[in-house]
Scaffold this motif. Structure first.
Motif, PDB file in Angstrom:
ATOM      1  N   HIS A 141       0.856  -1.190   0.000  1.00  0.00           N
ATOM      2  CA  HIS A 141       0.000   0.000   0.000  1.00  0.00           C
ATOM      3  C   HIS A 141       0.886   1.233   0.000  1.00  0.00           C
ATOM      4  O   HIS A 141       2.030   1.178   0.453  1.00  0.00           O
ATOM      5  N   SER A 142       0.336   2.336  -0.459  1.00  0.00           N
ATOM      6  CA  SER A 142       1.105   3.579  -0.425  1.00  0.00           C
ATOM      7  C   SER A 142       0.170   4.767  -0.534  1.00  0.00           C
ATOM      8  O   SER A 142      -0.825   4.715  -1.268  1.00  0.00           O
ATOM      9  N   PRO A 143       0.486   5.856   0.184  1.00  0.00           N
ATOM     10  CA  PRO A 143      -0.281   7.076  -0.077  1.00  0.00           C
ATOM     11  C   PRO A 143       0.023   7.532  -1.510  1.00  0.00           C
ATOM     12  O   PRO A 143       1.085   7.220  -2.044  1.00  0.00           O
ATOM     13  N   THR A 144      -0.910   8.225  -2.110  1.00  0.00           N
ATOM     14  CA  THR A 144      -0.712   8.652  -3.497  1.00  0.00           C
ATOM     15  C   THR A 144       0.082   9.953  -3.587  1.00  0.00           C
ATOM     16  O   THR A 144       0.421  10.398  -4.668  1.00  0.00           O
ATOM     17  N   LYS A 145       0.346  10.571  -2.445  1.00  0.00           N
ATOM     18  CA  LYS A 145       1.128  11.809  -2.423  1.00  0.00           C
ATOM     19  C   LYS A 145       2.243  11.656  -1.413  1.00  0.00           C
ATOM     20  O   LYS A 145       2.027  10.983  -0.398  1.00  0.00           O
ATOM     21  N   PRO A 146       3.376  12.302  -1.559  1.00  0.00           N
ATOM     22  CA  PRO A 146       3.779  13.067  -2.738  1.00  0.00           C
ATOM     23  C   PRO A 146       4.083  12.147  -3.922  1.00  0.00           C
ATOM     24  O   PRO A 146       4.258  10.945  -3.735  1.00  0.00           O
ATOM     25  N   GLU A 147       4.153  12.737  -5.058  1.00  0.00           N
ATOM     26  CA  GLU A 147       4.382  11.963  -6.276  1.00  0.00           C
ATOM     27  C   GLU A 147       5.678  11.165  -6.165  1.00  0.00           C
ATOM     28  O   GLU A 147       6.696  11.686  -5.712  1.00  0.00           O
TER      29      GLU A 147
END
Ligand code: OGA
Ligand code: NI
Length: 363
Positions: free
Chosen positions: A164-170
Motif C-alpha cells: 500500500h502507499s499514499p498517493t502523495k507526494p508523487e
C-alpha cells in the motif's frame, strides 16, 4: 492529520468546540509557542540528564552484514556469535554493510519530508479510521486512548504482503516499494543468522514465521522541535511487536534504549541501520532473545525524522516457542500462541505501555 479527540489538548476551557488535535508539526510552527500545551506534559521528567551514553566497554553492538556471505568459515561463525551476543545482551544493534543503497535511504527521507509537508487537508485523506487500516497518519500514538499526547506525528503504511502507499507526494510509491523490498531481504538474511545463533536450521524462522508473506509495516515518525523537551515525550517506553525492526534516522539523536537498568542514548551512525528484536522473536525463542524497551525523547533545536520498518510473521501465523528450545523440564514454554494479527490489533488499540502486549501471552 487532525483527528477527532475526546480530550482536546489545546484551548482548555473552551467547551464550544470539541477540538480536533492539531499535528505537533502545526503546533511547533505556530509562531509564539514558548511552552507546550498541558495535554503534552508527562509526569516523569524525560530530561536528558537521566540518560547516559554507553560506555566503551559496553557499547551498542555493531554487526557487519557482509560477513554473512563471507567464504571464510571463521569469519562467518564469528558474525553469527556476535549476533547471538547482540540479541541476548542488548536486543539492539547497528548493522553496517547492509546492502541497502544510500540513495534509497535518502530518497525515503525526501519522500517522507514531502509527506509531512503536505497540507493538513491533503493529509486528511490518509488518516485512516481503524488501527489496522493499511494507511494511517496522525499524531501521538493512538489519540483516542492516549491520556497524554506525544510530541510526534506519524505515517504508518502496510507494505507487505500487499503493498500500500499514499498517493502523495508523487513518486512515494516507487521509492517505498523499493526500500521496503530491500529491507525485507536484509531481514530475511538476519533471521537466517539468528536461527543459526539459536542452534536451529538457518531457514527455520523464515519457514515457521512464513516470511514469504511477512507482515511488514513502515512507520515514519516526525518529532518537530519542542519548546520544553524535558517535559514532553516523543514516544514512551515500549517494545516492538514484530520479529525485527529496522530503523533509520535523519542524523538527529533521540532514541534511548533500556539497557543494564539505565536509559542509554543511541547516537546515529550515518548510513547504518539500527535493528532491534521484537516481541515475536522473544516468543519464538522462548525468551532467549528478549524484546527491549526503548523510547524517543525530543529536543528544542531540530526536527527529527525516523523511519522504522517492522517485520513480523505473516498475519495468520500463530507464534509459539520453537519446539527445539523447549523441553518438559528446565525450559518449559513460557508463552501461549496467539495469531500475529490479533496481537497487533490489541497492541495498536491500547495505550502504548512498556511490554504490556507480551504479558497477555505469558504463561
Ligand atoms: C518505533 C520507535 C523510535 C524512534 O517506531 O517503534 O521506537 O527513534 N521509534 O523514532
Ligand atoms: Ni519502537
Amino acid at each position: 492529520m487532525a483527528t477527532v479527540c475526546p480530550v482536546a489538548p489545546l484551548h482548555h476551557g473552551d467547551n464550544t468546540s470539541r477540538l480536533k488535535i492539531t499535528s505537533v508539526k502545526t503546533l511547533a510552527e505556530s509562531s509564539n509557542l514558548t511552552s507546550i500545551p498541558s495535554g503534552y506534559t508527562f509526569s516523569a521528567s524525560t530530561s536528558d540528564d537521566q540518560a547516559v551514553h554507553s560506555g566503551h566497554d559496553d557499547s551498542i553492538p555493531v554487526i557487519d552484514f557482509s560477513l554473512f556471505s563471507s567464504s571464510n568459515p571463521d569469519r562467518r561463525s564469528k558474525v553469527v556469535s556476535d549476533l547471538a551476543k547482540a540479541c541476548r545482551d542488548w536486543g539492539f544493534f547497528m548493522v553496517i554493510n547492509h546492502g541497502v543503497p544510500e540513495s534509497q535511504m535518502k530518497a525515503m527521507f525526501d519522500m517522507l519530508t514531502g509527506f509531512f509537508d503536505l497540507t493538513e487537508e491533503e493529509k486528511r485523506e490518509f488518516e485512516g479510521k481503524h488501527v489496522l487500516d493499511p494507511i494511517r497518519c496522525g499524531t501521538s500514538f493512538n489519540a483516542s486512548v492516549d491520556k497524554v499526547f506525544f510530541w510526534r506525528d506519524f505515517l504508518k503504511v502496510r507494505v507487505h504482503p500487499k503493498f500500500h502507499s499514499p498517493t502523495k507526494p508523487e513518486g512515494f510509491s516507487d521509492v517505498s516499494a523499493e526500500y521496503s523490498g530491500a529491507v525485507r531481504k536484509l531481514v530475511r538474511g538476519l533471521l537466517k543468522g539468528i536461527s543459526e545463533s539459536l542452534g536451529l536450521e538457518p531457514g527455520y524462522i523464515d519457514e515457521e514465521m512464513n516470511m514469504e508473506s511477512s507482515l511488514q509495516i513502515l512507520t515514519a515518525n516526525l518529532y518537530p522541535p519542542c519548546p520544553q523537551p524535558e517535559l514532553a515525550m516523543g514516544m514512551p517506553p515500549h517494545s516492538d511487536h514484530g520479529l525485527l525492526t529496522i530503523l533509520m534516522q535523519n542524523g538527529i539523536g533521540g532514541l534511548q534504549v533500556h539497557h543494564g537498568g539505565k536509559w542509554v542514548k543511541i547516537d546515529p551512525i550515518p548510513n547504518a541501520f539500527l535493528v532491534n528484536t521484537g516481541d515475536h522473536l522473544e516468543i519464538m525463542s522462548n525468551g532467549k532473545y528478549k524484546s527491549v524497551l526503548h523510547r524517543a525523547v525530543v529536543n528544542n533545536k531540530a526536527t527529527r525524522i525516523s523511519i522504522s520498518v517492522s517485520n513480523g510473521p505473516s498475519a495468520d501465523t500463530v507464534v509459539i516457542p520453537a519446539e527445539q528450545l523447549v523441553d518438559g523440564k528446565n525450559n518449559r514454554a513460557m508463552y501461549i500462541g496467539m495469531k500475529y494479527k490479533d496481537y497487533l490489533e490489541l497492541q495498536q488499540s491500547s495505550v502504548l505501555d512498556g511490554k504490556s502486549g507480551l504479558d497477555r501471552v505469558k504463561k
